[in-house]
Each structure stands twice: as C-alpha cells, then as structure tokens.
Design a protein around this motif. Structure first.
Motif, PDB file in Angstrom:
ATOM      1  N   LYS A 146       0.815  -1.220   0.000  1.00  0.00           N
ATOM      2  CA  LYS A 146       0.000   0.000   0.000  1.00  0.00           C
ATOM      3  C   LYS A 146       0.852   1.276   0.000  1.00  0.00           C
ATOM      4  N   LYS A 147       2.066   1.179   0.548  1.00  0.00           N
ATOM      5  CA  LYS A 147       2.918   2.370   0.657  1.00  0.00           C
ATOM      6  C   LYS A 147       3.629   2.667  -0.672  1.00  0.00           C
ATOM      7  N   ILE A 148       3.637   3.947  -1.044  1.00  0.00           N
ATOM      8  CA  ILE A 148       4.311   4.386  -2.275  1.00  0.00           C
ATOM      9  C   ILE A 148       5.209   5.571  -1.919  1.00  0.00           C
ATOM     10  N   ASN A 149       6.480   5.502  -2.366  1.00  0.00           N
ATOM     11  CA  ASN A 149       7.399   6.603  -2.035  1.00  0.00           C
ATOM     12  C   ASN A 149       7.208   7.775  -3.001  1.00  0.00           C
ATOM     13  N   VAL A 150       7.992   8.837  -2.808  1.00  0.00           N
ATOM     14  CA  VAL A 150       7.834  10.063  -3.613  1.00  0.00           C
ATOM     15  C   VAL A 150       8.130   9.826  -5.089  1.00  0.00           C
ATOM     16  N   SER A 151       8.889   8.769  -5.386  1.00  0.00           N
ATOM     17  CA  SER A 151       9.214   8.461  -6.780  1.00  0.00           C
ATOM     18  C   SER A 151       8.140   7.595  -7.449  1.00  0.00           C
ATOM     19  N   GLY A 152       7.136   7.200  -6.664  1.00  0.00           N
ATOM     20  CA  GLY A 152       6.054   6.399  -7.229  1.00  0.00           C
ATOM     21  C   GLY A 152       6.275   4.906  -7.117  1.00  0.00           C
ATOM     22  N   TYR A 153       7.349   4.483  -6.439  1.00  0.00           N
ATOM     23  CA  TYR A 153       7.626   3.052  -6.289  1.00  0.00           C
ATOM     24  C   TYR A 153       6.948   2.504  -5.036  1.00  0.00           C
ATOM     25  N   ARG A 154       6.462   1.262  -5.143  1.00  0.00           N
ATOM     26  CA  ARG A 154       5.824   0.626  -3.987  1.00  0.00           C
ATOM     27  C   ARG A 154       6.887   0.241  -2.951  1.00  0.00           C
ATOM     28  N   ILE A 155       6.523   0.406  -1.699  1.00  0.00           N
ATOM     29  CA  ILE A 155       7.405   0.055  -0.593  1.00  0.00           C
ATOM     30  C   ILE A 155       6.765  -1.070   0.204  1.00  0.00           C
ATOM     31  N   TYR A 156       7.533  -2.150   0.422  1.00  0.00           N
ATOM     32  CA  TYR A 156       7.026  -3.307   1.152  1.00  0.00           C
ATOM     33  C   TYR A 156       7.216  -3.097   2.654  1.00  0.00           C
ATOM     34  N   SER A 157       6.115  -3.232   3.395  1.00  0.00           N
ATOM     35  CA  SER A 157       6.149  -3.077   4.848  1.00  0.00           C
ATOM     36  C   SER A 157       6.441  -4.424   5.511  1.00  0.00           C
ATOM     37  N   GLU A 158       6.566  -4.415   6.828  1.00  0.00           N
ATOM     38  CA  GLU A 158       6.772  -5.652   7.577  1.00  0.00           C
ATOM     39  C   GLU A 158       5.584  -6.594   7.382  1.00  0.00           C
ATOM     40  N   ALA A 159       4.384  -6.027   7.367  1.00  0.00           N
ATOM     41  CA  ALA A 159       3.175  -6.834   7.159  1.00  0.00           C
ATOM     42  C   ALA A 159       3.179  -7.473   5.765  1.00  0.00           C
ATOM     43  N   ASP A 160       3.693  -6.747   4.774  1.00  0.00           N
ATOM     44  CA  ASP A 160       3.774  -7.295   3.413  1.00  0.00           C
ATOM     45  C   ASP A 160       4.743  -8.469   3.364  1.00  0.00           C
ATOM     46  N   LEU A 161       5.857  -8.342   4.095  1.00  0.00           N
ATOM     47  CA  LEU A 161       6.842  -9.425   4.129  1.00  0.00           C
ATOM     48  C   LEU A 161       6.260 -10.670   4.807  1.00  0.00           C
TER      49      LEU A 161
END
Length: 247
Positions: free
Chosen positions: A29-44
């Motif tokens: 659900k998280k997206i950084n300023v460059s538009g890339y998805r970021i994997y959280s601990e819950a995603d892992l």
C-alpha cells in the motif's frame, strides 16, 4: 523495502512479485515520492505465508482465496503449514530411504520385496482435491472419500496395490501409441478403477487426463512411475473418452 530488495531477500524474481501485485495477492500500500511501492513488515509476513503455501502445492488462486477470507488467521495458518511440512518431510525421508534401498538392490547388496519398492508413495490423500471440486463438483469427490472411509484396512491396501499395478502396466507401454489396443485396454482399467471410488463421466475422465499435464504436481507424481507417463495417459484418456462416447 524496495521490490528488488524483497526479491533478493525472499529468493523470488521481481517478475513474480509484479505478478502477485497484478493479481491482487500481494499489493503493497505504501508508495514513495518516486512512485515506487514500498514493502512493509506486514507485506513481508504475507509474502512468507504465500511462499509456504506454494511449497505445499497450493495454487495462487486458492492461496488468494484463503488469505483474503475473513476467517483467515496468520498464526493458525502457520500451525497448519508446520504440520503439513512435517508430513511432507516424513514422506520425502521415506522415499529417500526407498531410493537408497533401490540402489543397493541394483548393486546386488540387498534383495527388495515388491512392497518395499513403493514405500513412501502415498496416494491415499489427494492434494489436488480442490481442483477436482472446482472442475466436477463436490459430489464426485465426496462420494469417493466416503467409499474409501467405509473400506477396511485390508480393502484399502488391496485398492492401493491395484492402483500401483495399473500404473506400472501403463508405464510399461508408455512409448506405444495411445490409440493402440493395448493402450486402450489398460487405460480402461484406470477408468474402471476411478469409478470404483466415484462416478466419473467420460468427460470428467478426459478432463482429469488434461490436468495431468496442466498441473506440474500431477505430472511429477505420475512420471515417478516412468518419464512421459503423464502425457501418455492424457492422450490415452482422451482417445478412450472419445471412442466410448460414440458407442
């Protein structure tokens, strides 16, 4: 974590993670300023669950269905996965022992009985039951399971012996034409065997044969009796269904 880091950490390809995202199985659900998805601990943690289920042979469709269920609990799933993996380890250990004995037998160091040659193979539990239910409905699978439960230990062992015998006979002729008389005679034994356990129509029989090739798990298990057996059975089952439908 970025997708490349996650791929390296989990030992999967970036393409695989993109695919999980596309089908809604794992969508960070998280997206950084460059538009890339970021994997959280819950995603892992979710990815770990997915990979455990994959190791146990579940399809991505089934994994998504289970993990998106309102009744899904991660801790409960881990306990179930642990039990299933322990069972799998026991079966693999047994099959390794059978391989070691077979090597010794080939060298003339020991003499194996016919029963010992097939220790570790267990088809009493069908890991592909979900696919069968989806394709042909619950009644065929339930009827088959009910009949097996009613059998005595001796009858189940007899049924398993018959199963192995049919597969060995089919493996012996897997290089023959699926249209040949002997191929059709022996694949007919398989059709009769299945109908001892359930009510398989000719259409279902043909569809089951196709699944032997479409699903790698089927192919690997069947080809343990002889390389190319799954494809031969698929073709022979299709011929059998077509011939008998016209009669």
């Amino acid at each position: 974590m970025h997708i490349k880091e996650v791929a390296e950490l989990a030992g999967v390809s970036i393409r695989t993670l993109h695919h999980y995202d596309e089908i809604g199985l794992l969508t960070p659900k998280k997206i950084n300023v460059s538009g890339y998805r970021i994997y959280s601990e819950a995603d892992l943690e979710r990815l770990q669950q997915i990979l455990f289920f994959k190791e146990l042979g579940f399809t991505l469709k089934k994994i998504k269905e289970m993990m998106n269920s309102s009744s899904y609990k991660q801790e409960e799933a881990l306990e179930i996965q642990r039990g299933m993996l322990i069972d799998k380890r026991k079966r693999i250990d047994k099959m390794i022992q059978t391989i070691d004995k077979t090597i010794q037998n080939k060298k003339g160091e020991i003499q194996m009985t016919d029963k010992e040659k097939f220790e570790g193979f267990d088809f009493s539990h069908n890991p592909y039951e979900d696919e069968a239910r989806e394709k042909w409905g619950n009644h065929v699978v339930d009827e088959s399971n009910a009949k097996i439960k009613q059998l005595s230990k001796y009858e189940r062992e007899s049924l398993e012996k018959e199963f192995h015998g049919i597969y060995r006979k089919l493996a012996e002729i897997r290089h023959e034409s699926p249209n040949s008389d002997i191929a059709q005679e022996r694949i007919g034994l398989w059709y009769d065997y299945l109908n001892k356990l359930g009510s398989y129509s000719l259409e279902a029989f043909k569809g089951l044969g196709q699944m032997y090739i479409d699903d790698d798990r089927f192919t690997k298990n069947i080809d343990k009796f002889g390389e190319g057996l799954a494809k031969f059975m698929r073709d022979a089952m299709a011929v059998y269904a077509e011939r008998n439908q016209s009669e």
